[in-house]
Design a protein around this motif. Structure first.
Motif, PDB file in Angstrom:
ATOM      1  N   LEU A 135     -20.216  15.492  18.562  1.00 25.23           N
ATOM      2  CA  LEU A 135     -19.734  16.504  17.966  1.00 25.23           C
ATOM      3  C   LEU A 135     -18.641  16.632  17.232  1.00 25.23           C
ATOM      4  O   LEU A 135     -17.662  15.756  17.534  1.00 25.23           O
ATOM      5  CB  LEU A 135     -19.344  17.496  19.160  1.00 25.23           C
ATOM      6  N   GLY A 136     -18.530  17.132  16.088  1.00 26.90           N
ATOM      7  CA  GLY A 136     -17.401  17.131  15.237  1.00 26.90           C
ATOM      8  C   GLY A 136     -17.054  16.064  14.586  1.00 26.90           C
ATOM      9  O   GLY A 136     -15.807  15.879  14.185  1.00 26.90           O
ATOM     10  N   ARG A 137     -17.857  15.011  14.299  1.00 24.15           N
ATOM     11  CA  ARG A 137     -17.427  13.770  13.866  1.00 24.15           C
ATOM     12  C   ARG A 137     -17.662  13.616  12.375  1.00 24.15           C
ATOM     13  O   ARG A 137     -17.546  12.339  11.903  1.00 24.15           O
ATOM     14  CB  ARG A 137     -18.190  12.629  14.696  1.00 24.15           C
ATOM     15  N   GLY A 138     -18.679  14.690  11.917  1.00 28.12           N
ATOM     16  CA  GLY A 138     -18.929  14.286  10.342  1.00 28.12           C
ATOM     17  C   GLY A 138     -17.910  15.237   9.733  1.00 28.12           C
ATOM     18  O   GLY A 138     -16.566  14.764   9.683  1.00 28.12           O
ATOM     19  N   SER A 139     -18.114  16.009   8.814  1.00 22.91           N
ATOM     20  CA  SER A 139     -17.158  16.677   7.943  1.00 22.91           C
ATOM     21  C   SER A 139     -16.215  17.399   8.674  1.00 22.91           C
ATOM     22  O   SER A 139     -15.066  17.665   8.219  1.00 22.91           O
ATOM     23  CB  SER A 139     -18.068  17.516   6.979  1.00 22.91           C
ATOM     24  N   SER A 140     -16.418  17.926   9.930  1.00 24.47           N
ATOM     25  CA  SER A 140     -15.565  18.776  10.694  1.00 24.47           C
ATOM     26  C   SER A 140     -14.639  17.810  11.206  1.00 24.47           C
ATOM     27  O   SER A 140     -13.634  18.459  11.909  1.00 24.47           O
ATOM     28  CB  SER A 140     -16.316  19.259  11.878  1.00 24.47           C
TER      29      SER A 140
END
Length: 391
Positions: free
Chosen positions: A48-53
């Motif tokens: 979770l949240g390891r891309g652009s976030s």
């Protein structure tokens, strides 16, 4: 922290499949579950949240040049202020303000018009003189500055904590979060979505919501929906701990160059959008990029130009042709919704967009008209005035 949910097999069916476990997917899942929607699955290709976030600090602001983006930013800013109560997580919000440094009369005139509009919509922004900008941020050199724009209500917080806060609340409400699960296909029957294929099995479903960020064009292609989103690498760096500690400064942006800096723990975070960066999914951090920032800093904030840096980070912006988001329901597939292409503004607009997508799914009137952000605007020749490509 939300424990990782690595699925050997995903649930066989769902009412809603949300593709993407970043801040947008987590916000949408939370708002749907809070409204009583059951049987939701969030599918995320990594953690979770390891891309652009995954950026270390995310700016939150309402300083925009058009009413719709101002409204999305303002509503989200209020939601972030209330985040410790709803959904119930400390996101380390620091209301330091946003400070735009302006070195041309044209930019100053444009920002003055924008501030008049912002003020009419309740945003407490104002134009200030270069010497006041320097008082707010002592690193700034006033040489060549014409004016600055400042809003004390803006600031920054931690995207990872926001994602976890939304995801934990959604999971408590019964949402299934399938991490390390990649979407490989979407089944269509007539004009309806009937299933999603993943690396851990097929999920029969009646609605798909694309919140896949930089990967949204591929998801759209699987469903035959054109989502014109391209990935563009953005890089930043962290200084070594500073002694004495740095002053508490606004999120400061040199508008003409896009160079920015602000506090980060016991040092500063430095960033700049490379105008020559090609599209692509490369997230390799290249220290040579720092020279672009240093060249700007030597003129605009000289003390920053030679500061020692200890690490850096590269991530992806999800960019549309007019640098504005894609939010809506597909005209071709009744049950394919999308919220993507935020071009650097996704984190700061995520709470408001979660509300909007919830209402689109429930066939309720959202709090604002988001029809200008429909993905088919590019086919209609109705692109929006491009937003400045800054953080």
């Amino acid at each position: 922290m939300l424990s990782s949910s690595v699925f050997r097999t995903v649930p066989a069916s769902a009412d809603v499949v949300i593709i993407g476990g970043g801040v947008m997917g987590a916000s949408i899942a939370f708002h749907l579950a809070e409204a009583g929607v059951n049987n939701i699955v969030v599918v995320e290709r990594g953690e979770l949240g390891r891309g652009s976030s995954g950026k270390p600090i995310g700016g939150v602001r309402a300083q925009f040049s058009d009413p719709l983006n101002i409204e999305l930013g303002s509503r989200s800013l209020r939601a972030y202020q209330r985040f410790p109560d709803r959904p119930g997580t400390d996101i380390k919000l620091d209301t330091v303000g946003y400070l735009f440094l302006l070195d041309s009369e044209q930019h100053a005139n444009d920002f003055e018009a924008g501030i008049e509009l912002q003020n009419s919509l309740g945003v407490p922004s104002r134009m200030i003189r270069p010497d006041e900008a320097q008082r707010l941020c002592p690193y700034v050199s006033t040489d060549g500055l014409v004016a600055a724009a400042y809003s004390p209500a803006d600031g920054h917080c931690r995207p990872g904590l926001v994602v976890q806060g939304y995801a934990q609340a959604a999971a408590r409400a019964g949402v299934t979060i399938a991490t390390h699960t990649t979407v490989s296909g979407i089944d269509i029957a007539g004009d309806r979505v009937v299933g999603v294929h993943t690396t851990h099995g097929r999920i029969a479903c009646s609605t798909v919501i694309c919140a896949a960020g930089a990967w949204s064009a591929q998801i759209g292609d699987m469903a035959g929906v054109d989502l014109p989103v391209k990935p563009v690498r953005r890089q930043l760096a962290f200084t070594a701990p500073l002694m004495p500690p740095p002053p508490r400064i606004p999120f400061t942006i040199d508008f003409s160059s896009s160079a920015y800096f602000h506090n980060s723990d016991d040092g500063l975070l430095l960033g700049l959008a490379d105008p020559d960066q090609e599209d692509g999914f490369d997230t390799t951090w290249t220290p040579q990029w720092l020279e672009l920032f240093r060249a700007v800093a030597r003129h605009r904030a000289p003390a920053l130009a030679d500061m020692e840096t200890v690490s850096g980070w590269a991530g992806l912006y999800e960019v549309t042709p007019d640098h504005n988001a894609l939010i809506g329901r597909s005209g071709e597939l009744t049950d394919f919704l999308y919220a993507t292409g935020f071009s650097g503004h996704g984190f700061l607009q995520a709470p408001a967009v979660g509300e909007i997508v919830r209402d689109l799914y429930l066939e309720r009137e959202p709090f604002t008209d988001i029809s200008p952000l429909s993905a088919d605007r590019f086919h209609r020749g109705a692109e929006i005035r491009p937003e400045a490509h800054v953080v």
